[in-house]
Design a protein around this motif. Structure first.
Motif, PDB file in Angstrom:
ATOM      1  N   SER A 114     -39.209 -12.318 -38.519  1.00 54.22           N
ATOM      2  CA  SER A 114     -39.130 -12.135 -37.076  1.00 54.22           C
ATOM      3  C   SER A 114     -38.016 -11.146 -36.764  1.00 54.22           C
ATOM      4  CB  SER A 114     -38.859 -13.468 -36.374  1.00 54.22           C
ATOM      5  OG  SER A 114     -37.623 -14.016 -36.816  1.00 54.22           O
ATOM      6  N   ASP A 115     -38.105 -10.514 -35.610  1.00 55.68           N
ATOM      7  CA  ASP A 115     -37.118  -9.509 -35.223  1.00 55.68           C
ATOM      8  C   ASP A 115     -35.720 -10.128 -35.237  1.00 55.68           C
ATOM      9  OD1 ASP A 115     -35.623  -7.528 -34.022  1.00 55.68           O
ATOM     10  OD2 ASP A 115     -36.395  -7.925 -32.021  1.00 55.68           O
ATOM     11  N   PRO A 116     -34.799  -9.622 -36.070  1.00 60.65           N
ATOM     12  CA  PRO A 116     -33.476 -10.246 -36.178  1.00 60.65           C
ATOM     13  C   PRO A 116     -32.467  -9.762 -35.144  1.00 60.65           C
ATOM     14  CG  PRO A 116     -33.659  -8.493 -37.785  1.00 60.65           C
ATOM     15  CD  PRO A 116     -34.989  -8.547 -37.056  1.00 60.65           C
ATOM     16  N   SER A 117     -32.857  -8.857 -34.253  1.00 59.67           N
ATOM     17  CA  SER A 117     -31.907  -8.359 -33.263  1.00 59.67           C
ATOM     18  C   SER A 117     -31.446  -9.501 -32.369  1.00 59.67           C
ATOM     19  CB  SER A 117     -32.533  -7.247 -32.419  1.00 59.67           C
ATOM     20  OG  SER A 117     -33.621  -7.751 -31.671  1.00 59.67           O
ATOM     21  N   LYS A 118     -30.284  -9.344 -31.788  1.00 60.67           N
ATOM     22  CA  LYS A 118     -29.743 -10.430 -30.967  1.00 60.67           C
ATOM     23  C   LYS A 118     -28.924  -9.891 -29.816  1.00 60.67           C
ATOM     24  CE  LYS A 118     -27.596 -12.174 -34.581  1.00 60.67           C
ATOM     25  NZ  LYS A 118     -27.440 -11.195 -35.685  1.00 60.67           N
ATOM     26  N   ILE A 119     -28.801 -10.703 -28.776  1.00 62.20           N
ATOM     27  CA  ILE A 119     -27.920 -10.393 -27.651  1.00 62.20           C
ATOM     28  C   ILE A 119     -26.546 -10.945 -27.971  1.00 62.20           C
ATOM     29  CG2 ILE A 119     -27.468 -10.803 -25.206  1.00 62.20           C
ATOM     30  CD1 ILE A 119     -30.437 -11.134 -24.790  1.00 62.20           C
ATOM     31  N   VAL A 133     -26.274  -5.403 -27.632  1.00 65.77           N
ATOM     32  CA  VAL A 133     -27.429  -5.725 -28.469  1.00 65.77           C
ATOM     33  C   VAL A 133     -27.126  -5.274 -29.890  1.00 65.77           C
ATOM     34  CG1 VAL A 133     -29.867  -5.280 -28.933  1.00 65.77           C
ATOM     35  CG2 VAL A 133     -29.086  -5.600 -26.580  1.00 65.77           C
ATOM     36  N   GLU A 134     -27.236  -6.208 -30.811  1.00 63.38           N
ATOM     37  CA  GLU A 134     -27.103  -5.872 -32.231  1.00 63.38           C
ATOM     38  C   GLU A 134     -28.501  -5.751 -32.818  1.00 63.38           C
ATOM     39  OE1 GLU A 134     -24.077  -7.576 -35.056  1.00 63.38           O
ATOM     40  OE2 GLU A 134     -25.867  -8.518 -35.903  1.00 63.38           O
ATOM     41  N   ALA A 135     -28.817  -4.590 -33.366  1.00 62.01           N
ATOM     42  CA  ALA A 135     -30.107  -4.354 -34.018  1.00 62.01           C
ATOM     43  C   ALA A 135     -29.840  -3.765 -35.404  1.00 62.01           C
ATOM     44  CB  ALA A 135     -30.976  -3.437 -33.173  1.00 62.01           C
ATOM     45  N   TYR A 136     -30.932  -3.457 -36.147  1.00 61.78           N
ATOM     46  CA  TYR A 136     -30.758  -3.105 -37.556  1.00 61.78           C
ATOM     47  C   TYR A 136     -31.588  -1.882 -37.935  1.00 61.78           C
ATOM     48  CZ  TYR A 136     -28.658  -7.693 -37.674  1.00 61.78           C
ATOM     49  OH  TYR A 136     -27.861  -8.766 -37.400  1.00 61.78           O
ATOM     50  N   GLU A 137     -30.921  -0.993 -38.641  1.00 65.45           N
ATOM     51  CA  GLU A 137     -31.607   0.138 -39.258  1.00 65.45           C
ATOM     52  C   GLU A 137     -32.034  -0.268 -40.664  1.00 65.45           C
ATOM     53  OE1 GLU A 137     -30.668   4.773 -40.605  1.00 65.45           O
ATOM     54  OE2 GLU A 137     -29.042   3.447 -39.938  1.00 65.45           O
ATOM     55  N   ILE A 138     -33.238   0.096 -41.057  1.00 64.91           N
ATOM     56  CA  ILE A 138     -33.734  -0.191 -42.398  1.00 64.91           C
ATOM     57  C   ILE A 138     -33.247   0.899 -43.353  1.00 64.91           C
ATOM     58  CG2 ILE A 138     -35.769  -0.544 -43.841  1.00 64.91           C
ATOM     59  CD1 ILE A 138     -35.340  -2.721 -41.762  1.00 64.91           C
ATOM     60  N   LYS A 139     -32.510   0.508 -44.373  1.00 64.15           N
ATOM     61  CA  LYS A 139     -32.027   1.470 -45.364  1.00 64.15           C
ATOM     62  C   LYS A 139     -32.527   1.069 -46.746  1.00 64.15           C
ATOM     63  CE  LYS A 139     -27.923   3.322 -43.083  1.00 64.15           C
ATOM     64  NZ  LYS A 139     -26.491   3.645 -43.246  1.00 64.15           N
ATOM     65  N   ALA A 140     -33.061   2.031 -47.466  1.00 68.93           N
ATOM     66  CA  ALA A 140     -33.629   1.749 -48.785  1.00 68.93           C
ATOM     67  C   ALA A 140     -32.522   1.492 -49.801  1.00 68.93           C
ATOM     68  CB  ALA A 140     -34.491   2.923 -49.244  1.00 68.93           C
ATOM     69  N   LEU A 141     -32.796   0.572 -50.728  1.00 76.07           N
ATOM     70  CA  LEU A 141     -31.900   0.346 -51.858  1.00 76.07           C
ATOM     71  C   LEU A 141     -32.106   1.450 -52.896  1.00 76.07           C
ATOM     72  CD1 LEU A 141     -32.279  -3.509 -52.332  1.00 76.07           C
ATOM     73  CD2 LEU A 141     -30.208  -2.304 -51.648  1.00 76.07           C
ATOM     74  N   TYR A 150     -38.963  -0.903 -58.450  1.00 80.11           N
ATOM     75  CA  TYR A 150     -38.695  -0.593 -57.047  1.00 80.11           C
ATOM     76  C   TYR A 150     -39.928  -0.849 -56.188  1.00 80.11           C
ATOM     77  CZ  TYR A 150     -37.441   2.056 -52.871  1.00 80.11           C
ATOM     78  OH  TYR A 150     -37.168   2.426 -51.575  1.00 80.11           O
ATOM     79  N   ASP A 151     -39.726  -1.602 -55.104  1.00 80.77           N
ATOM     80  CA  ASP A 151     -40.783  -1.891 -54.147  1.00 80.77           C
ATOM     81  C   ASP A 151     -40.297  -1.452 -52.767  1.00 80.77           C
ATOM     82  OD1 ASP A 151     -42.665  -2.842 -52.406  1.00 80.77           O
ATOM     83  OD2 ASP A 151     -42.763  -4.862 -53.240  1.00 80.77           O
ATOM     84  N   PRO A 152     -40.799  -0.343 -52.250  1.00 80.76           N
ATOM     85  CA  PRO A 152     -40.287   0.175 -50.978  1.00 80.76           C
ATOM     86  C   PRO A 152     -40.518  -0.761 -49.790  1.00 80.76           C
ATOM     87  CG  PRO A 152     -42.296   1.329 -51.632  1.00 80.76           C
ATOM     88  CD  PRO A 152     -41.890   0.488 -52.794  1.00 80.76           C
ATOM     89  N   GLN A 153     -41.465  -1.696 -49.945  1.00 77.95           N
ATOM     90  CA  GLN A 153     -41.727  -2.648 -48.860  1.00 77.95           C
ATOM     91  C   GLN A 153     -40.730  -3.808 -48.835  1.00 77.95           C
ATOM     92  OE1 GLN A 153     -44.036  -2.451 -46.342  1.00 77.95           O
ATOM     93  NE2 GLN A 153     -44.360  -0.365 -47.089  1.00 77.95           N
ATOM     94  N   LYS A 154     -39.992  -3.974 -49.929  1.00 78.75           N
ATOM     95  CA  LYS A 154     -39.091  -5.119 -50.008  1.00 78.75           C
ATOM     96  C   LYS A 154     -37.660  -4.748 -50.387  1.00 78.75           C
ATOM     97  CE  LYS A 154     -42.757  -8.410 -51.213  1.00 78.75           C
ATOM     98  NZ  LYS A 154     -42.697  -9.092 -49.905  1.00 78.75           N
ATOM     99  N   ASP A 155     -37.477  -3.598 -51.030  1.00 81.83           N
ATOM    100  CA  ASP A 155     -36.145  -3.233 -51.499  1.00 81.83           C
ATOM    101  C   ASP A 155     -35.422  -2.413 -50.427  1.00 81.83           C
ATOM    102  OD1 ASP A 155     -36.627  -4.532 -53.862  1.00 81.83           O
ATOM    103  OD2 ASP A 155     -37.360  -2.741 -54.891  1.00 81.83           O
ATOM    104  N   PHE A 156     -34.868  -3.133 -49.464  1.00 82.40           N
ATOM    105  CA  PHE A 156     -34.134  -2.463 -48.390  1.00 82.40           C
ATOM    106  C   PHE A 156     -33.037  -3.400 -47.886  1.00 82.40           C
ATOM    107  CE2 PHE A 156     -37.645  -4.737 -46.388  1.00 82.40           C
ATOM    108  CZ  PHE A 156     -37.030  -5.396 -45.345  1.00 82.40           C
ATOM    109  N   VAL A 157     -32.109  -2.844 -47.152  1.00 80.39           N
ATOM    110  CA  VAL A 157     -31.050  -3.630 -46.522  1.00 80.39           C
ATOM    111  C   VAL A 157     -31.101  -3.383 -45.021  1.00 80.39           C
ATOM    112  CG1 VAL A 157     -29.526  -3.652 -48.524  1.00 80.39           C
ATOM    113  CG2 VAL A 157     -29.372  -1.778 -46.877  1.00 80.39           C
ATOM    114  N   LEU A 158     -30.576  -4.339 -44.271  1.00 81.99           N
ATOM    115  CA  LEU A 158     -30.479  -4.208 -42.823  1.00 81.99           C
ATOM    116  C   LEU A 158     -29.070  -3.745 -42.463  1.00 81.99           C
ATOM    117  CD1 LEU A 158     -32.270  -7.512 -41.708  1.00 81.99           C
ATOM    118  CD2 LEU A 158     -33.272  -5.243 -42.035  1.00 81.99           C
ATOM    119  N   ALA A 159     -28.968  -2.557 -41.926  1.00 86.52           N
ATOM    120  CA  ALA A 159     -27.673  -1.999 -41.532  1.00 86.52           C
ATOM    121  C   ALA A 159     -27.492  -2.175 -40.029  1.00 86.52           C
ATOM    122  CB  ALA A 159     -27.614  -0.514 -41.905  1.00 86.52           C
ATOM    123  N   PRO A 160     -26.544  -3.033 -39.604  1.00 86.92           N
ATOM    124  CA  PRO A 160     -26.414  -3.309 -38.169  1.00 86.92           C
ATOM    125  C   PRO A 160     -25.844  -2.123 -37.388  1.00 86.92           C
ATOM    126  CG  PRO A 160     -24.663  -4.394 -39.392  1.00 86.92           C
ATOM    127  CD  PRO A 160     -25.589  -3.799 -40.415  1.00 86.92           C
TER     128      PRO A 160
END
Length: 382
Positions: A114-119, A133-141, A150-160
């Motif tokens: 689910s969308d992890p962004s928050k107020i 609002v804190e939201a997240y950029e998807i950055k690849a590992l 390597y799986d591009p659909q799963k190997d990523f981090v959430l950068a706030p």
């Protein structure tokens, strides 16, 4: 008059006093408190503050914010961070016509997240409501991790990243990306903590991985408006308290209460004057003597003491404290900051309330009792 019911000439006389304070009407009856039930539109909402007779509420489940005027039951603002608002949050930060936003949404869907962004916290200034609002950029590992395909659909981090929303009404919103601190300074923006505006300067909570013995340990940074962006503009001189350092909390639990020019963290009775750059340790029976050094991530533990709120007038400072599950009112002199009185607040204990007791902007004591799940909050004002 000590009680609103008293015996006079062998007759019981019921006295009901109506007080008008900052637009808030209160019927004070037998125990000098009033219960105000809020409408069902606010089911599952959290009460944040009362200012000028207006209640500020938030529901982080559906990312919704309200401003509700009590005396005439009028909802002044109903704002929801929906998909269109969130897309504008991303576009204001990255200026890429929704590319970063769409990438994030696709990744969440592919991983059943689910969308992890928050107020974040809400703040009212000049009759405008602000929230972060804190939201997240998807950055690849990295693609070449040893022993891992390597799986591009799963190997990523959430950068706030963080964007300040200035909300005049549901149709008028200004988005201000909060640009980070130069990494060489060793600090980062602590986006979920309280914030405020002082003249033309925005003040946000900052942190670093560890407190330092050799360098200052600031916990407030200044940002200035440049166009529609907020750019880092130096530090406030307030530093992490001695209690935070000795207890091992460091930069943990640095949520704070701000009543100009004073600021106080929830974790210790340390009063900061941001005009004189002074720090005063108020006399308090602080019962939480635990050392938190070495506490593991996600470890559950009790915090036996906290500051709930404080209110300042020209003569005194009133502070609500919590010791275990009991609340107290401490009153201090504005002249020398000495403790004048201490009173137990026996209307509720910790287990009875949905949040800590707090003051309205006019100094009234406000309780929010627990309610059944799916119900709207009730205010008890004393």
């Amino acid at each position: 008059m000590t009680y609103s019911r008293f015996i006079f000439s062998m007759k019981i006389v019921r006295i009901v006093i109506t007080i008008f304070v900052s637009g808030l009407t209160i019927d004070v009856q037998s125990k000098f408190y009033s219960k105000i039930g809020l409408p069902s539109a606010f089911n599952d909402a959290q009460v944040l503050a009362i200012q000028d007779g207006i209640v500020n509420l938030v529901n982080n489940k559906n990312k919704q914010i309200w401003r509700y005027r009590i005396h005439d039951s009028v909802t002044l603002l109903n704002f929801k961070v929906d998909g269109s608002i969130l897309q504008k949050v991303y576009e204001s930060a990255f200026g890429d016509n929704g590319v970063t936003y769409n990438n994030a949404i696709k990744m969440y869907a592919a991983n059943d997240v689910s969308d992890p962004s928050k107020i974040g916290r809400c703040y009212v200034h000049d009759n405008k409501l602000y929230t972060i609002v804190e939201a997240y950029e998807i950055k690849a590992l990295p693609r070449n991790l040893p022993g891992q395909k390597y799986d591009p659909q799963k190997d990523f981090v959430l950068a706030p990243f963080h964007v300040l929303l200035e909300i005049t009404d549901s149709q008028k919103v200004i988005y201000r990306p909060i640009r980070g601190i130069n990494e060489t300074l060793g600090y980062y923006l602590n986006g979920e903590i309280d914030f405020f505006k002082d003249k033309q300067t925005w003040v946000f909570s900052i942190a670093k991985p560890m407190v330092s013995d050799a360098e200052p340990n600031y916990f407030l940074g200044k940002w200035k408006e440049v166009g529609n962006e907020l750019l880092f503009d130096g530090f406030c001189k307030a530093q992490v308290s001695t209690y935070h350092q000795k207890s091992g909390l460091g930069y943990g639990l640095l949520d704070f209460i701000y009543n100009k020019p004073f600021l106080m963290p929830y974790a210790s009775a340390t009063l900061y004057n941001l005009v004189t750059d002074s720090m005063i340790q108020l006399a308090s029976e602080q019962s939480d003597s635990r050392n938190y050094a070495g506490v593991e991530k996600n470890e559950v533990f009790d915090i036996n003491f906290s500051i709930c709120d404080f209110h300042v007038d020209s003569i005194q400072i009133k502070v609500i404290t919590r010791k275990k599950d009991v609340f107290w009112m401490n009153v201090y002199s504005r002249v020398n900051y000495r403790l004048i009185s201490q009173t137990k607040l026996d209307l509720y204990t910790l287990r009875d309330l949905a949040r800590f007791p707090f003051f309205s902007d006019s100094g009234l004591l406000v309780f929010v009792p627990k309610v059944l799940y799916g119900s709207a909050p009730t205010l008890v004002i004393q």
